[in-house]
Design an enzyme around this catalytic site. Structure first.
Site, short mmCIF file in Angstrom:
data_model
loop_
_atom_site.label_atom_id
_atom_site.label_comp_id
_atom_site.label_asym_id
_atom_site.label_seq_id
_atom_site.Cartn_x
_atom_site.Cartn_y
_atom_site.Cartn_z
N ASN A 172 -0.14 12.30 1.09
CA ASN A 172 0.58 11.15 0.54
C ASN A 172 0.94 11.40 -0.91
OD1 ASN A 172 0.27 9.42 2.82
ND2 ASN A 172 -1.87 9.13 2.26
N LYS B 248 -6.08 -1.98 -1.35
CA LYS B 248 -6.96 -1.76 -0.20
C LYS B 248 -7.59 -3.08 0.26
CE LYS B 248 -7.30 2.28 1.51
NZ LYS B 248 -7.72 3.67 1.39
N ASP C 218 -13.66 6.22 1.87
CA ASP C 218 -12.54 6.10 2.80
C ASP C 218 -11.73 7.39 2.87
OD1 ASP C 218 -11.02 4.53 4.64
OD2 ASP C 218 -9.42 4.60 3.15
N ASP C 219 -11.61 8.10 1.75
CA ASP C 219 -10.80 9.32 1.76
C ASP C 219 -11.44 10.38 2.65
OD1 ASP C 219 -8.98 8.35 -0.36
OD2 ASP C 219 -10.85 8.35 -1.47
N ARG D 299 -8.35 10.62 -8.68
CA ARG D 299 -7.47 11.28 -7.70
C ARG D 299 -6.77 10.20 -6.89
NH1 ARG D 299 -7.99 12.18 -2.02
NH2 ARG D 299 -7.09 10.19 -2.52
N GLU E 11 -13.39 5.00 -3.37
CA GLU E 11 -11.96 5.21 -3.12
C GLU E 11 -11.31 6.06 -4.20
OE1 GLU E 11 -10.27 3.87 -0.52
OE2 GLU E 11 -8.41 4.74 -1.23
N ASP E 12 -10.64 7.12 -3.79
CA ASP E 12 -9.84 7.94 -4.70
C ASP E 12 -10.61 8.47 -5.90
OD1 ASP E 12 -7.83 7.72 -2.93
OD2 ASP E 12 -6.44 6.63 -4.20
N TYR F 232 0.83 -1.19 0.00
CA TYR F 232 0.00 0.00 0.00
C TYR F 232 0.87 1.25 0.00
CZ TYR F 232 -4.22 2.43 -0.24
OH TYR F 232 -5.19 3.26 -0.72
P1 NAI Z 1 -8.44 17.31 -2.46
O1 NAI Z 1 -7.92 17.57 -3.81
O2 NAI Z 1 -9.87 17.01 -2.25
O3 NAI Z 1 -8.08 18.58 -1.55
C1 NAI Z 1 -6.89 19.30 -1.56
C2 NAI Z 1 -7.13 20.63 -0.90
O4 NAI Z 1 -5.88 21.29 -0.71
C3 NAI Z 1 -8.00 21.61 -1.71
O5 NAI Z 1 -8.98 22.18 -0.87
C4 NAI Z 1 -7.02 22.68 -2.15
O6 NAI Z 1 -7.62 23.95 -2.31
C5 NAI Z 1 -6.04 22.67 -0.98
N1 NAI Z 1 -4.75 23.29 -1.23
C6 NAI Z 1 -4.03 23.32 -2.36
N2 NAI Z 1 -2.89 24.04 -2.17
C7 NAI Z 1 -2.90 24.44 -0.88
C8 NAI Z 1 -2.02 25.21 -0.09
N3 NAI Z 1 -0.87 25.67 -0.57
N4 NAI Z 1 -2.34 25.44 1.21
C9 NAI Z 1 -3.47 24.97 1.73
N5 NAI Z 1 -4.37 24.24 1.01
C10 NAI Z 1 -4.07 23.98 -0.27
O7 NAI Z 1 -7.55 16.17 -1.86
P2 NAI Z 1 -7.85 15.23 -0.60
O8 NAI Z 1 -8.56 14.02 -1.01
O9 NAI Z 1 -8.46 16.03 0.49
O10 NAI Z 1 -6.37 14.78 -0.22
C11 NAI Z 1 -5.40 15.74 0.18
C12 NAI Z 1 -4.17 15.00 0.64
O11 NAI Z 1 -4.49 14.26 1.79
C13 NAI Z 1 -3.61 14.03 -0.41
O12 NAI Z 1 -2.21 14.21 -0.52
C14 NAI Z 1 -3.89 12.69 0.18
O13 NAI Z 1 -2.87 11.76 -0.10
C15 NAI Z 1 -3.94 12.97 1.66
N6 NAI Z 1 -4.75 11.99 2.36
C16 NAI Z 1 -4.17 11.36 3.42
C17 NAI Z 1 -4.83 10.38 4.09
C18 NAI Z 1 -4.18 9.76 5.28
O14 NAI Z 1 -3.08 10.05 5.58
N7 NAI Z 1 -4.80 8.91 6.01
C19 NAI Z 1 -6.13 9.91 3.64
C20 NAI Z 1 -6.71 10.70 2.55
C21 NAI Z 1 -6.00 11.68 1.93
#
Ligand code: NAI
Length: 546
Positions: free
Chosen positions: A403, A169, A263-264, A151, A240-241, A98
């Protein structure tokens, strides 16, 4: 939920069935009964010997991507051994099957592709989705993980190459949650991709057209959900994603109609909420008594805040007061009510405040106890940000969740260094322990793997018709309850991954209990719920066929 059976296959066909194959571990008697004599080397190995052999081969590989390919080949050859190996070496192998390695694998999917796994559904299949699902060799399915590849982790649109994610997963559902692998179905909905590199790549495995959205997308998703419900009435669907827009829409559309979760959004929320519960034990402050500043107002960020608000409400706070604890920065700056460009899911966190863009000034104004990074932007937790967090908090909570590792908002080393080792740190992808002033600090990994296998196990064991906030809150509280004093002393806010099976059972019990309490199932609650759940878990040891 077990699928154990005496094989109807014999000879080479039995050796080529990954679920039934035992390779060199077929006993002398089985070799006679199933016409395997001569097809196998003469020496019969124990499963332990087989584990030693595959581990030796695995560790000889030079890169994690090669280790991933090796593991997938093992899964295609001998699933029991694959799961035995993972269970015996969880900390080493979860990052291979993963995140972070699976992300790299998806980026290369068309190039490392060997054998298909899962069901691929494209727009051209509209009208016959149920037929495709019927082509799957197993007829009883309890967990479906589905993506449209828009995504993938923090890596963007990988189209049909995102299939590595549902496959990975579900491996974790089995390894960590004990769901029998034959009850699991990975699905990729291929509606095209907007990734120009993939569209140009002759080895890309998906349809070579731009992403289709709108009515035909929605109709295909509906047909898919209906087909799953019709064919597998007790299945849990995990979204997912999916890209941001579809993720929120699909969850809103289906969470009250079928047994589904994202899950996200929700799994992340539960794992982070558990981390905040644990952090409360270290800071001695209640959840409602502090402010949270989210970097990133997407699926992960707003999902976490929504569940956090639900938890604060359950302890008596009003919805408004709970929302007032949660502040957001998105790509443009602070999310405030004067902004006219906010997507619907952000509006509920837009507070009356002047618009600001500089994170350091924002922290100075909001004075959060925790910064939670879900932005996919490496480095946004700059040294100045981290130092200020250390200046205004005795134990600053720093969660850099993006991530893979390359996208993390800061490194564990920076978080500890800039706060004199006082940070309570968690990340999405793993970081190695750090020694600061002779003290070993263990960064926590806020990995969704702590939640979804137990959540899934509890949901399907209880045959719940829905996945509710109450079930997610129960999962988060139970996970936090599994963190020991010695874990906390080292800075760990999650239990050790090696204990994941026991932890998943506890979560499953709490989740199932919540489902029974909410009347979400036709089942009567068993007298000994834990024993009932344990009894359904897959254990990767060989069955004697002879
Ligand atoms: P998303 O695309 O839905 O959201 C990203 C957000 O970041 C948007 O609101 C965007 O406007 C904002 N953003 C962009 N540049 C920025 C900046 N410079 N400062 C502040 N905000 C900014 O993506 P999602 O699904 O929310 O995922 C975001 C990250 O979280 C990914 O890298 C993903 O890998 C990670 N993630 C981690 C998990 C975990 O550790 N358990 C689980 C799910 C996601």
């Amino acid at each position: 939920m077990h699928s154990l059976e005496q094989p109807s296959l014999i000879g080479a066909q039995l050796l080529h069935d990954p679920v039934l194959n035992k390779g060199t571990a077929f006993t002398e008697k089985e070799r006679d009964v199933y016409r395997l004599r001569g097809l196998l080397p003469p020496r019969v190995n124990s499963q332990d010997q087989q584990v030693a052999r595959v581990l030796e081969n695995l560790r000889r590989k030079d890169t994690d991507l090669e280790r991933y390919i090796f593991m997938m080949a093992l899964q295609d050859r001998n699933e029991t051994l694959f799961y035995r190996l993972i269970l015996d070496h969880l900390e080493e192998l979860v990052p291979i099957i993963y995140t972070p390695t699976v992300g790299r694998a998806c980026q290369e999917y068309g190039h490392i592709f060997r054998r298909p796994r899962g069901i691929f559904i494209s727009l051209e299949d509209a009208g016959r989705v149920a037929n495709l699902l019927c082509n799957w060799p197993y007829k009883e399915i309890r967990v479906v993980v589905v993506t449209d590849g828009e995504r993938i982790l923090g890596l963007g649109d990988l189209g049909a190459d995102g299939m590595g994610i549902p496959v990975g997963k579900l491996s974790l559902y089995t390894a960590c949650g004990g769901i029998d692998p034959t009850l699991c179905l990975p699905v990729t909905i291929d509606v095209g991709t907007n990734n120009e590199n993939l569209l140009r790549d002759p080895l890309y495995i998906g349809r070579g057209h731009p992403r289709v959205c709108g009515q035909s997308y929605d109709a295909l998703m509906k047909e898919f959900v209906d087909a799953v419900e019709g064919l597998f009435p007790h299945a849990l669907i995990q979204f997912e994603d999916f890209g941001n827009k579809n993720a929120f829409r699909l969850l809103a559309e289906y969470r009250d109609k079928t047994c589904a979760f994202n899950d996200d959004i929700q799994g992340t929320a539960a794992v982070v909420l558990a981390g905040l519960h644990s952090a409360s034990k270290l800071t001695q402050r209640s959840l409602a008594d502090q402010r949270y500043l989210f970097f990133g107002a997407g699926e992960a960020g707003t999902g976490i805040a929504d569940l956090l608000v639900a938890e604060m409400k359950s302890s008596g706070l009003s919805e408004k007061a709970a929302r007032n604890c949660c502040w957001f920065i998105d790509s443009k700056g602070l999310v405030v009510s004067e902004r006219r460009d906010l997507a619907k899911h952000k509006v509920r966190y837009a507070h009356h405040h002047s618009f600001m863009t500089d994170p350091v000034s924002i922290i100075g104004a909001v004075r959060p106890a925790a910064i939670i990074g879900a932005s996919g932007q490496p480095g946004v937790f700059s040294e100045a940000v981290l130092k200020l967090m250390g200046g205004i908090n005795e134990r600053p909570i720093i969660f850099a969740l993006s991530n893979p590792t390359s996208k993390s908002e800061c490194t564990a080393e920076a978080a500890y260094r800039c706060t004199g080792g006082r940070a309570i740190f968690a990340s999405g992808s793993p970081f190695d322990p750090i020694v600061i002033d002779g003290r070993k600090l263990v960064p926590s990994q806020g990995n969704n793997v702590y939640i979804f296998p137990g959540l899934g196990l509890g949901t399907v064991a209880a045959e719940s018709r829905r996945v509710t906030d109450a079930m997610l809150l129960a999962a988060a509280r139970t996970l936090a309850g599994e963190v020991s004093k010695s874990d906390l002393a080292e800075g760990r806010i999650y239990p050790r991954l090696a204990r994941i099976r026991q932890v998943s059972v506890k979560i499953a019990v709490a989740v199932a209990k919540a489902a029974y309490d909410q009347g979400l199932t036709a089942q009567r609650e068993p007298l000994d719920l834990e024993a009932y759940i344990r009894d359904q878990m897959y254990i990767p040891t060989y069955t004697d066929y002879a």
